[in-house]
Write an enzyme that holds these catalytic residues in place. Structure first.
Site, mmCIF file in Angstrom:
data_model
loop_
_atom_site.group_PDB
_atom_site.id
_atom_site.type_symbol
_atom_site.label_atom_id
_atom_site.label_comp_id
_atom_site.label_asym_id
_atom_site.label_seq_id
_atom_site.Cartn_x
_atom_site.Cartn_y
_atom_site.Cartn_z
ATOM 1 N N ASP A 197 0.834 -1.199 0.000
ATOM 2 C CA ASP A 197 0.000 0.000 0.000
ATOM 3 C C ASP A 197 0.875 1.258 0.000
ATOM 4 O O ASP A 197 0.628 2.217 -0.749
ATOM 5 C CB ASP A 197 -0.888 -0.048 1.247
ATOM 6 C CG ASP A 197 -1.844 1.114 1.289
ATOM 7 O OD1 ASP A 197 -2.689 1.195 0.392
ATOM 8 O OD2 ASP A 197 -1.710 1.961 2.200
ATOM 9 N N LYS A 208 1.508 4.306 -2.963
ATOM 10 C CA LYS A 208 1.495 5.761 -2.738
ATOM 11 C C LYS A 208 2.792 6.388 -3.249
ATOM 12 O O LYS A 208 2.780 7.484 -3.842
ATOM 13 C CB LYS A 208 1.287 6.064 -1.259
ATOM 14 C CG LYS A 208 -0.113 5.676 -0.792
ATOM 15 C CD LYS A 208 -0.285 5.791 0.700
ATOM 16 C CE LYS A 208 -1.689 5.364 1.097
ATOM 17 N NZ LYS A 208 -1.845 5.129 2.522
#
Ligand code: ADP
Ligand code: ASP
Ligand code: MG
Length: 906
Positions: A762, A766
């Protein structure tokens, strides 16, 4: 001396002789211009125009003539016209009767349409008979029954008997005529006009009887005896005012009355052949009668409160216009506002007679006054408010484009083109020619375009063969959108605003024309875009309210929170900020709900549960976007699904804006990402994704601001995961890492399976999003990621199994933490964009205890931008970077950003 002579039509015409001066009544020769002048000058003096006009008097002596009732003219007359819906039922006819009785003008002439649908039924009779379809007989029975029932409701005694006997007689005649048409398999124009005009004959007779029943002496007028019109080549008719005036005089002399109920729509040719003023022509009838009587006003009664700024059936936010100039009303009606027949204006304008449009179903509404504009325009707020008064559209057009280098500077080209168009009898609705004279383009009704193209090709065959003309191209399926307003002429920027509104609604303009009167700007569009275009421009000029249709995909934790925030804030946005956000659809993975006007956000959960239909994303998209009331659509993807993300390209291409916290599109395959961004940059369609990084924190927008103002990114480093922030902020003292993970899981700070957080994917997504935003062309697989999931536990079947085994691996992290501690440092799980070396990574790093990253608490995110301008001290954004409320807040602020890009006031 009056000389009468037999006419070819069986009536007699009159010539006026010199000795008429001896009559005490004054005789006026009916030259239209003279009449106008004499009327205008008398009107100024306040005299009533009580001139007597002689016409068609049969076999009468001068003495008798002076005793005859001559029709007075002028202010004492009011003319009313009642449309089909006004007389659609017996109750409505009664209401009309009351309105007539209550009008206390000295003299009244009432023009009435056929009962609603009757003219269509009559045309259908013709169609059936000439197609040799026997059902014309039963259709005729239906017409008979409708009128018989209505009459029985309204009348009794002799009036009823008289009407029914005439109705029987007419129906028998019609039966015979339709039979003839059936046998011939063809109906001539005059047969057709004769048949279809019966609706008006019956409604006028019934209304007259109702008015008489109210105790008012009243005559009905078959306007075929009075209105004389000349057919023209363009399927229209031109009134012969002079002859009609004579016939009116004759009619009145035989049936003098203060209240006259006249048939709309029908008339006669000079040879006494029945004809019509063409569809919707009763408005025109009323205007002609108003002009013949020099009435003080013509009131057109219909089923809407007046002329709206756009067709109320297409634009729900349309507003009533209090006043319109004659030119504006003419342009509106010409360009399709069917509240008024386009030819209605000319007769009344000649005598400055105002037209008032009023709603029979809402007598309290003042209506729209069409007249010469007031000299002091300040009195008219609408003129000040919007230079565009209204919008109208015409469908079913085709554009013809005649192109070629050989046209420039050649006199007579336009003449030749439009000569050919005229020869096939086509009606040119708009023309546009670029000043380079390289092409001439014009719009004609779709049904005429084939003939036009053939005529042009044959006329210009030589030029086409020689290459002087390159082509005669047809663009089918077009519509016209016209903006109308007298004030446009003196207001700069009107077209800019118009075109801007169309561009923002992602609508392509195919041709443009603006007449030099500047009362009208006309654009040609694709037919399927027309209603959306109408709404977009209307809301731009009239509402100033930015209305956005929204579809919310994925009403999970974040989506549901967003819906609740929208519910709580929608009214404030509408009232205080002029932003109207309407959720037209909500779809989960299994069910969806949709609404044409907007979902009630206080009940969306129940609706989805109880009334939800099977989810279908394509159908959802079509319905949310296909809503023509609202020019702009946004789809908000609150899922984490890459299948949904893969649709963004298609949505943007269709002009649908996209807002999302879903990281899948921007961190997915690089080529698809680049394709998406390039499409978005080329169009006026927006794609916002602030909440993909740091939830509601302004990270993407800060980065954009730096780049757009010319700063250069050197490095972006940050704690991008609320969960991992929490874990390392709490990993202190004697606690083991597994203990901290268990505590976080318990408190709901982790994903159900903590490996989803600990794997670092995750965070890596980003980092990729920020790296790409900074111009680096990186794939997710290019990024080294330090996973905190011990290798042997990656294969654990369940989260529980993983949690059970995690303590066995505590040692390594405990050691790293101790080493850091000994050096006065802390461990932090960070993502890094290294713009200098064009790379990125996700790693566990040590920071001095006084470093901003070391001082976080809870699940805060922190992001440091080191740039050319922020070199000594990085620009730092810090705050809660996870959680449904702040993430939904981030999406919401993207939605408001979209609204302001679309023109909402700041
Ligand atoms: P009538 O039978 O009374 O002549 P019409 O159907 O011919 O009535 O005209 C009235 C209708 O015109 C309205 O019901 C409305 O739907 C339509 N219309 C189209 N454009 C406009 C507009 N700009 N303002 C008002 N009405 C409009
Ligand atoms: N009855 C005619 C029509 O429907 C004329 C009118 O109503 O204006 O076209
Ligand atoms: Mg009408």
């Amino acid at each position: 001396m009056v000389i009468t002579e037999p006419s070819t039509m069986g009536t007699r015409r009159i010539r006026t002789g010199g000795d008429l001066e001896s009559c005490d009544s004054e005789i006026v020769q009916l030259e239209p211009v003279n009449v106008k002048l004499s009327y205008a000058s008398r009107r100024q003096k306040g005299e009533s125009l009580n001139k007597h006009i002689l016409a068609s008097v049969t076999d009468i002596s001068v003495d008798k003539l002076t005793e005859e009732a001559h029709i007075p003219k002028g202010q004492m007359w009011s003319v009313h016209k009642f449309g089909g819906t006004c007389v659609g039922t017996s109750q409505r006819i009664k209401n009309v009767g009351e309105i007539i009785v209550n009008d206390d003008t000295e003299r009244k002439l009432i023009v009435v349409s056929a009962m609603s649908k009757v003219t269509d039924m009559m045309y259908d009779l013709i169609y059936k008979a000439q197609s040799r379809n026997d059902s014309y007989l039963s259709a005729l029975d239906a017409v008979f029954e409708k009128h018989q029932l209505t009459a029985c409701d309204l009348l009794d005694g002799d009036e009823l008997a008289g009407f029914l006997s005439r109705l029987h007689h007419d129906i028998n005649n019609l039966k015979a005529m339709l039979r003839a048409i059936y046998i011939a398999g063809h109906a001539t124009e005059s047969f057709t006009d004769f048949v279809v005009g019966h609706g008006e004959l019956w409604s006028a007779q019934m209304l007259a009887a109702v008015v008489r029943k109210n105790g008012i002496d009243c005559k009905w007028m078959d306007t075929r005896e009075v209105l004389i019109v000349n057919p023209t080549s363009s399927n229209q008719v031109d009134p012969d005012f002079s002859e009609s005036e004579k016939r009116l005089e004759k009619w009145f002399s035989q049936s003098p009355s203060n209240t006259i109920i006249a048939t709309g729509f029908i008339a006669s040719t000079p040879d006494n052949i029945p004809t019509t003023l063409k569809r919707d022509g009763s408005d025109f009838s009323a205007a002609i009668m108003g002009a013949l009587l020099r009435a003080h006003q013509v009131t057109i009664w219909t089923d809407v409160d007046g002329v709206y700024s756009a067709d109320p059936r297409k634009v729900s936010e349309a507003v009533i216009l209090r006043t319109l100039s004659y030119q504006e009303a003419w342009e509106m009606s010409y360009f399709g506002a069917n509240v008024l027949h386009p030819r209605t204006i000319i007769p009344v304008m000649r005598y400055d007679i105002p037209i008032v449009i009023r709603n029979i179903f809402n007598l309290s509404a003042p209506g729209t006054m069409i007249c010469r504009p007031p000299v002091d325009e300040n009195e008219d707020e609408q003129i000040i408010d919007s230079p565009v008064k209204g919008f109208a559209t015409i469908d079913n057009l085709a554009l013809v484009n005649v192109e070629g280098t050989g046209m420039a500077g050649v006199p007579g080209t336009a003449n030749a083109i439009f000569g050919a168009v005229k020869d096939v009898g086509a009606n040119v609705i708009m023309i546009s020619q670029a000043s380079s004279e390289h092409s001439v383009c014009f719009a004609v009704p779709e049904k005429e375009v084939k003939a036009v193209a053939e005529a042009l090709e044959s006329k210009f065959r030589e030029a086409l063969n020689a290459g002087r003309l390159s082509q005669v191209a047809i663009v089918p399926n077009c519509s016209i959108l016209a903006a109308v307003g007298q004030k446009m002429a003196s207001t700069p920027g009107v077209s800019a605003t118009l075109f801007n509104a169309l561009a923002k609604a992602n609508i392509n303009i195919r041709a443009i024309a603006q007449g030099c009167s500047e009362y009208n700007i006309t654009v040609v569009l694709k037919r399927e875009d027309c209603i959306r275009a109408l709404r977009a421009v209307h809301s731009r000029f009239y509402l100033s309210r930015t209305t956005i249709a929204m579809g919310i995909i994925g009403p999970g934790l974040i989506g549901a929170t967003l819906l609740d925030q929208l519910r709580d804030q929608a009214a404030v946005l509408k009232e205080d900020f002029n932003i109207d956000l309407r959720v037209m659809g909500v779809t989960g993975s299994r069910t969806m709900v949709l609404s044409d006007t907007g979902i009630d956000l206080s009940t969306w959960r129940e609706l989805l549960k109880e009334k939800g239909e099977v989810a279908d994303l394509e159908k959802f998209t079509q319905l949310v976007h296909g809503n023509h009331f609202i020019p702009n659509t946004v789809l908000v993807d609150c899922t984490a699904d890459s299948n949904v993300a893969s649709r963004y390209h298609d949505w943007l291409r269709r002009g649908i804006h996209v807002i999302t916290p879903n990281k899948k599109a921007n961190s997915g395959p690089l080529d698809q990402y680049l394709k998406l961004r390039s499409l978005q940059r080329k169009s006026y369609t927006h794609y916002f994704y602030e909440a993909t990084v740091g939830a509601g924190l302004p990270i993407i927008s800060t980065l954009r601001g730096l780049l757009e103002t010319g700063d250069h990114i050197l490095r972006i480093e940050g704690i991008f995961s609320g969960t991992l922030s929490y874990l390392f902020n709490s990993f202190v003292g004697t606690r083991s890492f597994s203990e901290v993970v268990a505590e976080a899981k318990e408190a709901g700070y982790t994903e159900p399976d903590p490996r989803d957080d600990l794997s670092g994917t995750d965070v890596a997504r980003k980092v990729i999003i920020l790296a790409r935003e900074s111009g680096l062309k990186l794939e997710l697989s290019d990024l080294p990621v330090r996973s905190l999931v011990p290798e042997p536990l990656k294969a654990c079947a369940s989260a529980e199994e993983f949690m059970k085994q995690l303590p066995q691996f505590d040692e390594e992290l405990a050691k790293q933490r101790q080493e850091a501690e000994d050096a006065g440092e802390v461990l932090r799980y960070v993502g890094v964009v290294d713009a200098i070396n064009k790379e990125g990574r996700v790693e566990l790093r040590r920071y001095k205890k006084d470093h901003p990253f070391a001082q976080l608490s809870g699940s805060d995110n922190i992001i440091a931008f080191t740039t050319k301008r922020y070199k000594e001290q990085p620009l730092i954004v810090r705050g809660p970077g996870a959680g449904a409320q702040v993430t939904a807040g981030g999406i919401f602020s993207d939605i408001l950003r979209l609204a302001s890009y679309l023109g909402a006031p700041s």
